[in-house]
Scaffold this active site. Structure first.
Site, PDB file in Angstrom:
ATOM      1  CG  ASP A 227      28.479 -42.833  23.088  1.00 44.00           C
ATOM      2  OD1 ASP A 227      28.802 -42.177  22.564  1.00 44.00           O
ATOM      3  OD2 ASP A 227      29.052 -44.059  23.102  1.00 44.00           O
ATOM      4  CD  GLU A 228      24.739 -42.660  29.960  1.00 39.74           C
ATOM      5  OE1 GLU A 228      24.310 -42.058  30.754  1.00 39.74           O
ATOM      6  OE2 GLU A 228      25.187 -43.920  30.171  1.00 39.74           O
TER       7      GLU A 228
END
Lengths: 283, 283, 283, 283
Positions: A227-228
């Site tokens: 999720d980065e």
């Protein structure tokens, strides 16, 4: 013949003039130019749509000369894309069907300019939807024990269909470096929160607990850090105390569909460039 | 005579009927009723605007009977507020002036139904603005060394003006428990991010670095956990790769002003109730 | 057993107390109450969700007593709806497929709590989509000459399937009074503009010509005045000078889908009430 | 030395290359280029920010050569603007104070890069606000009888202060051709509706009556056709059945302030170009 050229390089004086002059000299008509300078990183970005007379234009000559006269001189990373050939998009799903329905509907309408060689899933549940839209469906179960093998099987499938990019349409598995390394900045995920808030599992539950007044969805390129990755598109919608978690999920579904579809289109139209874990998006 | 009653209590059958029947029996005309049940926590919330004939209505009798007949029976936490008396709002600021200008302009226009006994700041910079709007300005410097004393001085000021609630209009200091305990759910802060993303210092810088496509602002009640209090209001605006940090800050300013002003109004109109570190907002 | 009661009547003192007291006395547990007073028109609106013990509750007794004790006394227009039976929704379409895909996908996912007995169209184009989702499709061509006959055929179809309400999912024909009169406030249309701007044909073209910076979509109940019925839901999205009409149309499609789906859900959940050509929507 | 060049002309091959080559040859470093082709009208638009070495750069030479070598050849309408000199902005107001407060606050903060030589009004009410911000205030009453004289007086005032552009900050009078002709595309109005919906007087009343679920505000250049000039900026906010006209007005105020301020900034930063009663806005 329509082409799109994407360039990034250290910012220097005269680049726009040099590139547009070159295209013009080669008989190209510039239809659309967008440019950006990241002043912190001192990087220049450009996207250039041009039309060439197909009879007079040699793609390989153009590429050779561009490389020699411009790319080498300005230390450019660049690519040229001819319109026409549809990119091949693989869909990874699990059990949620809303993004799958949405993307296949857009595909069937001709709204998405892609080929979809297959849908693959770690569950069999969504097979009927793929079949309903006449797309081949592969069921590759993934467990802790077989994850390596499963990913090998996925890679074989991707390679055999000559896939250009992957869309994780609510695929509930972590994709490991093995696959990411083959498809750098070519795997698009939809996360059901306004990242970086509520990364990880169960973001709607976390948002509910925190009592936020707005929920969101984020589409991003997948990197090894969960999720980065570089954010392509985000959108939000309001919620109130009266909404339960189930309402968050229902409202969020519409966000997820829209945000993912927008990101896919931007990618397909080559309007995204990635640099320093961020995107430049030429809308 | 217009009154607003706020109630919360364990959810039980018959509460609405009991309360509305009581108000009706006392000659009240219910103008507006809003109600909510938090089904996870099993808590009932109600906000009730009623008009009473001022000649026939005894506030203290009403309160006594309500307490005896309803509040005790249903284990209610409740309060009644007569329209008319303006709440006293203290403004804490530092050096940023946009929220101060905005709130004082709204106050001067009669849009905010409050009294503003003073503006207090740890810097002298904004004194001319307070004076321009004819509001007393106190300069109480805050350093690591004198923080305790400074807060005592602030508390004295608050007490001597009989302040009802505090607005931190971009006040760049952490307010300690000493003050929070005196004003529970009565200190409103504006944080310049979409919480819980980018809590803490320099949220626009963090948002820029992450490459988000949307930035936000959040107004919340202040608790001892920095930027973790109950959220009253949030709003967002889009950004692109073309926006620099300075642009985030400029765009964010308009968000901050609007979000803070909305939160202040909701508080003043007694449309907010706090429970379990979340708010119920009766719009 | 869950019920929803909808009421509107001239505003009078004591209505809420009378109704909630009545429900309570009948053993009902009020789960959700929303109420509104239109102070210009002096009309009171209420929506009441209550649970009754199915074993103890007689719907017909309740209705008789409610009518006698409350409805007559307060001159109420009211209706009661038991949860459980799915309303029957007919879909009218022409050639555009995006709203059809969207509604059928939601239906297939179980997101829309309706039955869809059929899709009817003045063109044959969308038959494959209906069939793909296993919904009967009727092709009733409409021309100037045969319009009356075609509408009779539509009415027969609607009656024979016992349809509760109709959704015009980009149905490109004007529905005449003959049908509207049978389904008052029961025909939901999606218009591809932010009404009342750009009523009538080709709203995206008109919006492009006017140079607006925002486009919208509007869902409304159909009345005899084209595009002037009570508005249920609206939403908008930004556009720039760089968008061509084709881009307006593509961006607008997503708006149309979302706005229409929201309106359908509000209608199905009986959260809409119509008065004076406007809607009260209890979100 | 920073300059901004604005160009529009019939679309032709090679313009970008010619212009950027020219700027480059004159020692300019192009910082930002934005370009647009209106394909219906076949018009090319460009905005170019460049830095020149102030010691080596002669503005008049540049202008002469640009005119001879480029503008004449491509039939360009063009202008060049040196950064540095602040444009002079006159404010016209009536009785509403929110836009005045907002613009003067932004001006005082240094957020608006303009000079404000005066505020003029047909009423005396807002004089204290102008004085509070130390801006000269002129009261020129306007009646049906004296309108011509009043506008002459306004024109004298504008001329004597060498005003560059005018902002109608809720000025409740129609500005006639006499003034518009002197300031073509240089008078910015804020209209309190989502144009073209609800043009003319009392738009909030009209919006309320129609039962819309969204209200808006529109900033546009003033032309002789009331509320029909080129739109610069629009924004919207949601409303519900529970909002009365007074609520529309209050919510709308915040929209009006933001939309007008954005339009003023875009104008000041020379990011707006007008063509065919529409704007090209280079955000």
């Amino acid at each position: 013949m329509k082409t799109t050229i994407l360039i990034h390089c250290p910012d220097q004086q005269g680049i726009i003039s040099a590139v547009t002059g070159f295209v013009h000299a080669k008989g190209g008509n510039i239809v659309y130019l967008d440019q950006h300078v990241d002043q912190q990183a001192n990087v220049f970005f450009m996207r250039l749509e041009s039309n060439f007379d197909a009879d007079l234009f040699s793609e390989s000559d153009f590429e050779k000369e561009f490389q020699k006269n411009l790319a080498a001189r300005y230390t450019m990373q660049w690519s040229m894309h001819r319109a026409g050939r549809l990119p091949k998009m693989a869909l990874f799903v699990s059990k949620y069907n809303h993004c799958l329905y949405d993307l296949l509907s857009r595909y069937s309408s001709g709204e998405l300019e892609v080929d979809i060689p297959f849908v693959v899933s770690n569950h069999a549940d969504l097979r009927p939807i793929a079949e309903q839209f006449k797309i081949p469906f592969y069921h590759i179960p993934v467990t802790k024990a077989n994850k390596g093998d499963a990913e090998n099987e996925q890679l074989k499938l991707l390679a055999s269909h000559d896939v250009d990019f992957i869309v994780l349409a609510r695929y509930m598995q972590i994709v490991s470096a093995k696959i990411i390394d083959h498809y750098p900045n070519k795997i698009i995920n939809i996360h059901h929160s306004f990242l970086p808030a509520f990364a990880g599992a169960k973001p709607y539950h976390a948002a509910f607990k925190r009592g936020v007044k707005i929920i969101g969805a984020t589409s991003h390129y997948v990197t090894e850090n969960l999720d980065e990755g570089p954010i392509i598109e985000q959108d939000v919608t309001t919620v109130t105390h009266a909404h339960r978690i189930a309402d968050f999920i229902t409202k969020g579904r519409d966000l997820e569909k829209i945000v993912l579809a927008r990101a896919v289109k931007l990618h397909v139209q080559r309007k995204t460039m990635v640099y320093d874990n961020k995107t430049v998006i030429f809308y």
